[in-house]
Write an enzyme that holds these catalytic residues in place. Sequence first.
Site, PDB file in Angstrom:
ATOM      1  CE  LYS A 198      -4.482   0.732   0.170  1.00 35.91           C
ATOM      2  NZ  LYS A 198      -5.508  -0.174  -0.369  1.00 35.91           N
ATOM      3  N   GLY A 212     -20.794   6.395   2.534  1.00 35.45           N
ATOM      4  CA  GLY A 212     -19.956   6.778   1.400  1.00 35.45           C
ATOM      5  C   GLY A 212     -20.767   6.796   0.125  1.00 35.45           C
ATOM      6  N   GLY A 258     -18.705   6.981  -3.051  1.00 37.37           N
ATOM      7  CA  GLY A 258     -17.613   7.025  -4.023  1.00 37.37           C
ATOM      8  C   GLY A 258     -17.685   5.819  -4.934  1.00 37.37           C
ATOM      9  CG  ASN A 259     -14.891   2.831  -7.664  1.00 40.89           C
ATOM     10  OD1 ASN A 259     -14.607   1.767  -7.138  1.00 40.89           O
ATOM     11  ND2 ASN A 259     -15.134   2.940  -8.954  1.00 40.89           N
TER      12      ASN A 259
HETATM   13  P1  NAD Z   1     -13.758   7.251  -3.033  1.00 44.23           P
HETATM   14  O1  NAD Z   1     -12.745   8.296  -2.747  1.00 44.23           O
HETATM   15  O2  NAD Z   1     -14.220   7.031  -4.441  1.00 44.23           O
HETATM   16  O3  NAD Z   1     -15.081   7.490  -2.144  1.00 44.23           O
HETATM   17  C1  NAD Z   1     -15.050   7.673  -0.771  1.00 44.23           C
HETATM   18  C2  NAD Z   1     -16.438   8.115  -0.361  1.00 44.23           C
HETATM   19  O4  NAD Z   1     -16.511   8.214   1.058  1.00 44.23           O
HETATM   20  C3  NAD Z   1     -16.843   9.483  -0.897  1.00 44.23           C
HETATM   21  O5  NAD Z   1     -18.209   9.470  -1.232  1.00 44.23           O
HETATM   22  C4  NAD Z   1     -16.613  10.398   0.298  1.00 44.23           C
HETATM   23  O6  NAD Z   1     -17.427  11.570   0.264  1.00 44.23           O
HETATM   24  C5  NAD Z   1     -17.038   9.471   1.420  1.00 44.23           C
HETATM   25  N1  NAD Z   1     -16.509   9.830   2.728  1.00 44.23           N
HETATM   26  C6  NAD Z   1     -15.246  10.184   3.080  1.00 44.23           C
HETATM   27  N2  NAD Z   1     -15.179  10.424   4.384  1.00 44.23           N
HETATM   28  C7  NAD Z   1     -16.414  10.195   4.878  1.00 44.23           C
HETATM   29  C8  NAD Z   1     -16.998  10.263   6.170  1.00 44.23           C
HETATM   30  N3  NAD Z   1     -16.261  10.596   7.237  1.00 44.23           N
HETATM   31  N4  NAD Z   1     -18.313   9.954   6.303  1.00 44.23           N
HETATM   32  C9  NAD Z   1     -19.049   9.618   5.235  1.00 44.23           C
HETATM   33  N5  NAD Z   1     -18.572   9.535   3.995  1.00 44.23           N
HETATM   34  C10 NAD Z   1     -17.267   9.826   3.828  1.00 44.23           C
HETATM   35  O7  NAD Z   1     -13.165   5.906  -2.428  1.00 44.23           O
HETATM   36  P2  NAD Z   1     -13.518   4.409  -2.812  1.00 44.23           P
HETATM   37  O8  NAD Z   1     -12.587   3.969  -3.876  1.00 44.23           O
HETATM   38  O9  NAD Z   1     -14.974   4.267  -3.002  1.00 44.23           O
HETATM   39  O10 NAD Z   1     -13.064   3.661  -1.478  1.00 44.23           O
HETATM   40  C11 NAD Z   1     -13.903   3.577  -0.324  1.00 44.23           C
HETATM   41  C12 NAD Z   1     -13.307   2.581   0.648  1.00 44.23           C
HETATM   42  O11 NAD Z   1     -13.170   1.323  -0.010  1.00 44.23           O
HETATM   43  C13 NAD Z   1     -11.913   2.898   1.189  1.00 44.23           C
HETATM   44  O12 NAD Z   1     -11.799   2.359   2.479  1.00 44.23           O
HETATM   45  C14 NAD Z   1     -10.996   2.133   0.249  1.00 44.23           C
HETATM   46  O13 NAD Z   1      -9.728   1.869   0.834  1.00 44.23           O
HETATM   47  C15 NAD Z   1     -11.809   0.879   0.063  1.00 44.23           C
HETATM   48  N6  NAD Z   1     -11.498   0.105  -1.143  1.00 44.23           N
HETATM   49  C16 NAD Z   1     -11.565   0.657  -2.369  1.00 44.23           C
HETATM   50  C17 NAD Z   1     -11.293  -0.125  -3.485  1.00 44.23           C
HETATM   51  C18 NAD Z   1     -11.429   0.411  -4.874  1.00 44.23           C
HETATM   52  O14 NAD Z   1     -11.258  -0.377  -5.815  1.00 44.23           O
HETATM   53  N7  NAD Z   1     -11.776   1.660  -5.076  1.00 44.23           N
HETATM   54  C19 NAD Z   1     -10.925  -1.462  -3.322  1.00 44.23           C
HETATM   55  C20 NAD Z   1     -10.895  -2.011  -2.048  1.00 44.23           C
HETATM   56  C21 NAD Z   1     -11.193  -1.210  -0.959  1.00 44.23           C
END
Ligand code: NAD
Length: 428
Positions: free
Chosen positions: A107, A219, A221-222
């Site tokens: 990471k 959340g 996000g993605n």
């Molecule tokens: P992202 O940046 O696309 O989205 C994050 C989301 O969380 C956003 O909507 C943001 O507004 C929201 N957020 C942030 N802080 C917050 C809070 N305190 N309260 C409520 N909402 C909050 O990120 P992502 O890629 O969707 O990743 C989300 C989680 O999933 C992370 O823990 C990441 O490590 C994990 N993850 C992501 C992937 C991937 O492929 N993208 C894979 C495995 C794990």
Amino acid sequence: MATKGVNAFAMAQAQFDKVAAVLDLDEPTRELLRWPMREYSFAIPVKMDDGTTKVFRGFRVQHNDARGPAKGGNRFHPHETIDTVRALATWMTWKCAVVDIPLGGGKGGVICDPHNLSLREQEGICRGWVRQLARNVGPLQDVPAPDVMTNAQHMLWMLDEYEAIHGGHYPGFITGKPVGMGGSLGRKEATGFGVIYTVREALKRLNIDPKTTTASVQGFGNVAQFAIRLYQSLGGTVTCCSSWDHADQASYSFRKKDGIDIEELTGITDRFGGIDKAKAKELGYEVLPGDAWIEQPVDILIPAALENQVRGDNVEKIHAKVRMIAEGANGPTTPEADEVIQKRGIYLIPDFLANAGGVTCSYFEQVQSNTNFFWPKDEVLTKLDNAMTVAYEAVADLAEKRKLYMRDAAYVISINRVAQACRDRGWV
Ligand code: NAD
């Protein structure tokens, strides 16, 4: 990102120690696996748009690569810490092992806030990150990917810098690249869809029809957006989701009791996954405090934002109706909260299993990049569904057979696989 005083690495080590004791692992193997094998912490000087130079701090941690090159995302966040990166690298080792792909755990991160950086400045950070590590990462050593606040464009800048330094094409160096530039179809859907493949299988096992269920998601996000899409296509209803509001430096929950409309909400969401409060109100959403997502009377909770979100101080707010928690985020639940969830008998699909779809598809991307032959989207998603289903079934079977908590069952499988690889190599 240290949130609310819980150290994510201490949490990752506590989870490991609990299962190492159950497995009666020998001391050298424990010592090897409870710490990263390699860590890099370095400075990234960047010429800013206003002519000044700013020095950013970057990290990369390679927790264990006994089963293959280290693999894991690079995050941009103002509160990134080495301990968070260590924890996430450790979880990547277990994640790759639980889905049985030939990769280890890594990471990385940079302490920065992309909200306040131009694209040119972000490019400078990406290229600077690679310049510092060009000899310590690569297709055969350590393969980065996008994560919180990084995306396909950042990956392409990193790849371009790496290829300029090494003088050749190395598309297997990094994953999450844009489609058409070595990226895999299905990658953007992979993590969120993967979460729901495991939810679908778990509901089947519990004899619950997805069409009768409701969910609340932290959340937007993605991961959250694609999880919501697939869950809704199975007939489930999402009544609440939440996001971080950059201007207010606070989170909010958005509720529509008869179900949120994903198209409507993505239309008023910025590229960081922040939902516009005013527009949401106009569309008839209730805008509630950040923690409201956890209190909803739903069947399924999907934390898909950040680590340390379900803690001792809010776990009791989980509604009595909740039957399942599928952890989309990494490390969303602290050990204190975990105990309560276990005691209440809520069915948990642990993070490194539930969100392993992302790394599994990244592995598919690497395979496609290295062979220079790309698969159609439905082939990628079918392979992903198979891999996630097989991994889920193995964990759920073991949990039933040995009467283990699902998180512990997943750990038993992963730790056994990684420990075996270390023994087979003669390391311990
Ligand atoms: P992202 O940046 O696309 O989205 C994050 C989301 O969380 C956003 O909507 C943001 O507004 C929201 N957020 C942030 N802080 C917050 C809070 N305190 N309260 C409520 N909402 C909050 O990120 P992502 O890629 O969707 O990743 C989300 C989680 O999933 C992370 O823990 C990441 O490590 C994990 N993850 C992501 C992937 C991937 O492929 N993208 C894979 C495995 C794990």
